[in-house]
Design an enzyme around this catalytic site. Structure first.
Site, PDB file in Angstrom:
ATOM      1  N   LYS A  52       0.846  -1.203   0.000  1.00 30.78           N
ATOM      2  CA  LYS A  52       0.000   0.000   0.000  1.00 30.78           C
ATOM      3  C   LYS A  52       0.879   1.250   0.000  1.00 30.78           C
ATOM      4  CE  LYS A  52      -3.822  -2.429   2.195  1.00 30.78           C
ATOM      5  NZ  LYS A  52      -4.499  -2.833   3.432  1.00 30.78           N
ATOM      6  N   GLN A  96      -4.342  -1.732   9.710  1.00 35.58           N
ATOM      7  CA  GLN A  96      -4.332  -3.036   9.037  1.00 35.58           C
ATOM      8  C   GLN A  96      -4.964  -4.106   9.932  1.00 35.58           C
ATOM      9  OE1 GLN A  96      -3.270  -3.557   5.811  1.00 35.58           O
ATOM     10  NE2 GLN A  96      -3.921  -5.688   5.992  1.00 35.58           N
ATOM     11  N   ASP A 119     -10.819   3.095   4.971  1.00 34.88           N
ATOM     12  CA  ASP A 119     -11.323   1.738   4.720  1.00 34.88           C
ATOM     13  C   ASP A 119     -12.855   1.689   4.746  1.00 34.88           C
ATOM     14  OD1 ASP A 119      -9.643  -0.274   4.018  1.00 34.88           O
ATOM     15  OD2 ASP A 119      -9.076  -0.849   6.063  1.00 34.88           O
TER      16      ASP A 119
END
Ligand code: NAD
Length: 287
Positions: A52, A96, A119
């Site tokens: 990422k 994460q 997200d």
């Protein structure tokens, strides 16, 4: 049967973003900033976070990785999130997942400022998506799936879309997004009775279960578009929930299109993360 090329679309999205970012940096004197938080030493999570950051830097975004040891307490993690929430130079925050077991995932997600929740997992963004608001930050994989369907000019409106999987990360928000785009949506999951009866009605079948070889050709409607989200490893080979399964030769004769694994939904997830980051940045700089 058409193989939908997610790698090509992801590349195209990233090159357009790179141009847009260069233009915005000139105009607003700062680049979009994405902060990645990694807790623990899971090698898969470390690889995902590294990929990422690489992708973000490659298109001119600023991106830091906050790598915390496995024994980090929930309070310490909340303190870091609070600091990132308050930092005006930070546009987007991604923690994460999965987190170590002693940390409550929902508490952490709920602590992220929903306007920086890249997200799209914060209850506020979930609610905005459920009410079909354009202000919702859409989770990256569902956004990637929508982009693929749109790029392929696959009509969604009025279609029967069957989503298998109801996770907060993929199945649930994907179903909501299809509904927002005027599909009639059926959500299936591990407790669904007579899955084949429902999948046979799907004009668009989205499979996000993490279980290869569950879908067979006789479970598909003629001409169905199959979006295969699953990522599974069999004998060291990457396969989808549908793609590369034992029944693919028969599936090829019935489906009109399918996303491959690898090279389908996977690369679109990172491209969508970058799009989400850029969208949040634009909200912040364009007043
Ligand atoms: P999850 O384990 O959280 O959810 C799986 C879902 O599948 C559950 O809702 C469960 O009810 C359903 N399910 C399980 N077995 C079933 C069965 N036999 N019949 C019907 N439904 C069943 O997983 P997730 O996070 O949603 O991920 C799903 C898959 O997608 C995994 O393979 C994951 O690796 C992959 N994934 C890929 C990407 C990508 O970018 N391509 C992103 C996220 C997840």
């Amino acid at each position: 049967m058409k193989i939908i090329n997610g790698s090509a679309l992801a590349k195209k999205i990233k090159s357009i973003l790179a141009i847009d970012i260069a233009f915005c940096v000139e105009k607003y004197n700062r680049a979009p900033k994405l902060e990645l938080v990694l807790v623990g030493d899971d090698p898969h999570s470390a690889t995902h976070v590294g990929n990422k950051k690489k992708a973000a830097n490659a298109i001119g975004m600023e991106c830091d990785i906050h790598s915390l040891p496995c024994h980090t307490s929930q309070t310490e993690l909340l303190e870091l999130i609070d600091q990132l929430n308050k930092d005006a130079s930070v546009d987007a925050i991604l923690v994460q997942l999965p987190l170590p077991k002693h940390i409550d995932t929902n508490t952490i997600i709920n602590a992220i400022d929903y306007r920086k929740d890249v997200d799209g997992l914060h209850p506020m963004n979930v609610g905005l998506l459920c009410t079909s608001s354009d202000d919702a930050i859409i989770p990256c994989t569902p956004r990637g799936i929508l982009s693929l369907l749109q790029e392929e000019q696959i009509e969604i409106s009025g279609k029967h879309c069957v989503v298998i999987g109801r996770s907060n990360l993929v199945g649930n928000p994907t179903a909501r997004l299809m509904l927002k785009n005027n599909a009639s949506v059926t959500i299936c999951h591990s407790k669904t009775r007579d899955l084949p009866y429902l999948t046979r009605q799907a004009e668009i079948l989205i499979v996000a279960i993490g279980c290869p070889n569950l879908i067979h050709a006789d479970m598909l409607k003629e001409g169905a578009v199959v979006i295969d989200v699953g990522i599974n490893s069999i004998d060291g080979k990457l396969v989808g929930d549908v793609y590369n399964s034992i029944d693919v030769p028969s599936i090829e004769k019935i489906a009109s299109a399918i996303t491959p694994v690898p090279g389908g939904v996977g690369p679109m997830t990172i491209a969508s993360l970058l799009q989400n980051t850029f969208d949040i940045y634009k909200r912040n700089v364009v007043k």
